[in-house]
Design an enzyme around this catalytic site. Sequence first.
Site, PDB file in Angstrom:
ATOM      1  N   HIS A 220     -15.614  32.679 -58.099  1.00  0.00           N
ATOM      2  CA  HIS A 220     -15.834  33.189 -59.472  1.00  0.00           C
ATOM      3  C   HIS A 220     -15.393  32.087 -60.437  1.00  0.00           C
ATOM      4  CE1 HIS A 220     -16.313  35.968 -62.682  1.00  0.00           C
ATOM      5  NE2 HIS A 220     -15.339  36.822 -62.448  1.00  0.00           N
ATOM      6  N   HIS A 259     -25.877  31.700 -57.806  1.00  0.00           N
ATOM      7  CA  HIS A 259     -25.385  32.838 -58.579  1.00  0.00           C
ATOM      8  C   HIS A 259     -25.937  34.114 -57.984  1.00  0.00           C
ATOM      9  CE1 HIS A 259     -24.273  35.310 -62.005  1.00  0.00           C
ATOM     10  NE2 HIS A 259     -23.463  34.338 -62.348  1.00  0.00           N
ATOM     11  N   ASP A 313     -20.349  27.100 -64.359  1.00  0.00           N
ATOM     12  CA  ASP A 313     -19.191  26.277 -64.019  1.00  0.00           C
ATOM     13  C   ASP A 313     -19.528  24.804 -63.805  1.00  0.00           C
ATOM     14  OD1 ASP A 313     -17.145  28.239 -64.038  1.00  0.00           O
ATOM     15  OD2 ASP A 313     -18.004  29.074 -62.215  1.00  0.00           O
TER      16      ASP A 313
HETATM   17  N1  CMC Z   1     -24.395  25.682 -52.260  1.00  0.00           N
HETATM   18  C1  CMC Z   1     -25.188  25.708 -51.190  1.00  0.00           C
HETATM   19  N2  CMC Z   1     -25.840  26.811 -50.775  1.00  0.00           N
HETATM   20  C2  CMC Z   1     -25.670  27.938 -51.483  1.00  0.00           C
HETATM   21  C3  CMC Z   1     -24.837  27.984 -52.624  1.00  0.00           C
HETATM   22  C4  CMC Z   1     -24.196  26.792 -53.001  1.00  0.00           C
HETATM   23  N3  CMC Z   1     -23.397  26.764 -54.065  1.00  0.00           N
HETATM   24  N4  CMC Z   1     -24.857  29.221 -53.124  1.00  0.00           N
HETATM   25  C5  CMC Z   1     -25.641  29.950 -52.330  1.00  0.00           C
HETATM   26  N5  CMC Z   1     -26.133  29.178 -51.336  1.00  0.00           N
HETATM   27  C6  CMC Z   1     -27.021  29.609 -50.248  1.00  0.00           C
HETATM   28  C7  CMC Z   1     -26.214  30.284 -49.158  1.00  0.00           C
HETATM   29  O1  CMC Z   1     -25.755  29.363 -48.203  1.00  0.00           O
HETATM   30  C8  CMC Z   1     -27.220  31.264 -48.609  1.00  0.00           C
HETATM   31  O2  CMC Z   1     -28.142  30.538 -47.823  1.00  0.00           O
HETATM   32  P1  CMC Z   1     -28.771  31.185 -46.474  1.00  0.00           P
HETATM   33  O3  CMC Z   1     -29.562  32.375 -46.963  1.00  0.00           O
HETATM   34  O4  CMC Z   1     -29.598  30.083 -45.919  1.00  0.00           O
HETATM   35  O5  CMC Z   1     -27.591  31.580 -45.630  1.00  0.00           O
HETATM   36  C9  CMC Z   1     -27.977  31.735 -49.844  1.00  0.00           C
HETATM   37  O6  CMC Z   1     -27.882  30.640 -50.777  1.00  0.00           O
HETATM   38  C10 CMC Z   1     -27.377  32.993 -50.488  1.00  0.00           C
HETATM   39  O7  CMC Z   1     -26.000  32.749 -50.740  1.00  0.00           O
HETATM   40  P2  CMC Z   1     -24.877  33.884 -50.811  1.00  0.00           P
HETATM   41  O8  CMC Z   1     -23.532  33.241 -50.705  1.00  0.00           O
HETATM   42  O9  CMC Z   1     -25.184  34.991 -49.855  1.00  0.00           O
HETATM   43  O10 CMC Z   1     -25.122  34.459 -52.274  1.00  0.00           O
HETATM   44  P3  CMC Z   1     -24.123  35.347 -53.115  1.00  0.00           P
HETATM   45  O11 CMC Z   1     -24.947  36.036 -54.135  1.00  0.00           O
HETATM   46  O12 CMC Z   1     -23.228  36.166 -52.265  1.00  0.00           O
HETATM   47  O13 CMC Z   1     -23.183  34.225 -53.768  1.00  0.00           O
HETATM   48  C11 CMC Z   1     -22.072  32.763 -55.176  1.00  0.00           C
HETATM   49  C12 CMC Z   1     -23.160  33.840 -55.066  1.00  0.00           C
HETATM   50  C13 CMC Z   1     -21.885  32.403 -56.628  1.00  0.00           C
HETATM   51  C14 CMC Z   1     -20.735  33.308 -54.624  1.00  0.00           C
HETATM   52  C15 CMC Z   1     -22.509  31.527 -54.349  1.00  0.00           C
HETATM   53  O14 CMC Z   1     -23.705  31.012 -54.888  1.00  0.00           O
HETATM   54  C16 CMC Z   1     -21.428  30.463 -54.296  1.00  0.00           C
HETATM   55  O15 CMC Z   1     -20.527  30.539 -53.461  1.00  0.00           O
HETATM   56  N6  CMC Z   1     -21.500  29.432 -55.207  1.00  0.00           N
HETATM   57  C17 CMC Z   1     -20.491  28.405 -55.277  1.00  0.00           C
HETATM   58  C18 CMC Z   1     -19.302  28.929 -56.094  1.00  0.00           C
HETATM   59  C19 CMC Z   1     -19.631  29.026 -57.570  1.00  0.00           C
HETATM   60  O16 CMC Z   1     -20.162  28.115 -58.171  1.00  0.00           O
HETATM   61  N7  CMC Z   1     -19.213  30.168 -58.184  1.00  0.00           N
HETATM   62  C20 CMC Z   1     -19.394  30.397 -59.607  1.00  0.00           C
HETATM   63  C21 CMC Z   1     -20.378  31.487 -59.898  1.00  0.00           C
HETATM   64  S1  CMC Z   1     -20.925  31.496 -61.606  1.00  0.00           S
HETATM   65  C22 CMC Z   1     -19.546  31.811 -62.546  1.00  0.00           C
HETATM   66  C23 CMC Z   1     -18.989  33.144 -62.374  1.00  0.00           C
HETATM   67  O17 CMC Z   1     -19.664  34.157 -62.632  1.00  0.00           O
HETATM   68  O18 CMC Z   1     -17.848  33.227 -62.001  1.00  0.00           O
END
Ligand code: CMC
Length: 377
Positions: A220, A259, A313
Amino acid sequence: MAVVSKGLEGIVAAETQMSFIDGEKGVLEYVGIAIDELARNSTFEETVFLLWNQRLPRKAELDAFNKALRAQYDLPPFIDGLIAAFPKNAQPMHVLRTAVSAMALVDPNPNSIEPAEYRAKALAILAKTGAIIAAFDRRRRGLEPIKPDHSLSFAANFLYLLNGSKPTPTMERAFDVCMILHADHGLNASTFTGRVIASTLSDIYSVMSGAIGALRGPLHGGANEGVMVMLEEIGSVEKVDAWVDDALKNKKKIMGFGHRVYKAYDPRATYLKTLAEQLSKDTGNEKLYQMSSGIEKRMHDAVAAKGIYPNVDFYSATTYHALGLKLDLFTPMFALSRISGWAAHCIEQLAANRLIRPDAEYTGPHEVDYTPIDRRG
Ligand code: CMC
């Protein structure tokens, strides 16, 4: 069997009039106004008024709001003393969570959720958060905290409290825009946490400290610090492509990308990118910006088809760095602004409250015999 939505994805758990997000088109509005309009034309104070009242203020109302906010800039001596007693190596998010929680101890009526009192408490917490962060940062540097300047805006006062000198108009405006962009964002994890706590009719200090705890996590608000750590680890523009390729090959999450809601470019990132570029040029240090745009390009080629784009971010890290903020103050900057959104959501929650209490699908065993302790293997 009930359908379980892991991570509550796609579940609508509240009605809100604060922010609207269209994740496919990359749209964000606060109370119907596009985030870009607000970033260009508004101030953080006006944006907070908008979120807390669902309309823009008239001039006299904004003046009164500014006056009330500025009157609350000072820290109670108890909180100042508490911060002085904190270990110098404590992490600022833990400091912030503890100090905000401790504000309940000097509130004669901390548990009141009467609407006018609740708003007054929200205003006081918002106004004092900058002083908490700055006082701790100065004390750990061996400096005395500075008294707030009540003639300054929220953004300028914070930079003044931190640095001991008034910011230039460009720096004040850049920081003010960062505050606007981070103020609210639907039912994100910390806002949901806050609404859950508010729904039990608990006090606003519990709401804020719980929300700060949720924001701190690297998935987050903590991601902005993660971006900076990544930029430092990569080290130079030339190493970007190989680093990104290697990270993706090893299934590493790249901080500042992806996201739950946006499957297009996060509109806040668009604005922050421009800000980061401008500030980097102004400060004559373009390396981080160049590395960031290199990462964005490589990520675009590799994963844009999966709907993974920079989020709020990603460029806020370069922006905060250019503003001279230390790495471990990046997430507190997110909190400094988002307190306004948490308060708005909790005011909204309490106006039509129902306890938030979802179900869990039990997947464990049933009718298990109780084994006395001396017969357990
Ligand atoms: N880098 C590489 N691959 C990614 C990333 C990333 N940052 N984010 C998602 N993916 C891929 C993930 O590996 C998965 O691929 P596959 O389907 O092949 O396994 C797919 O995209 C879906 O990812 P997920 O983790 O299931 O998606 P989610 O909706 O649960 O996660 C998230 C959203 C924000 C937690 C995730 O994108 C992440 O961990 N990002 C990095 C941390 C980040 O920047 N967080 C800030 C979010 S915005 C500010 C806020 O609201 O706080």
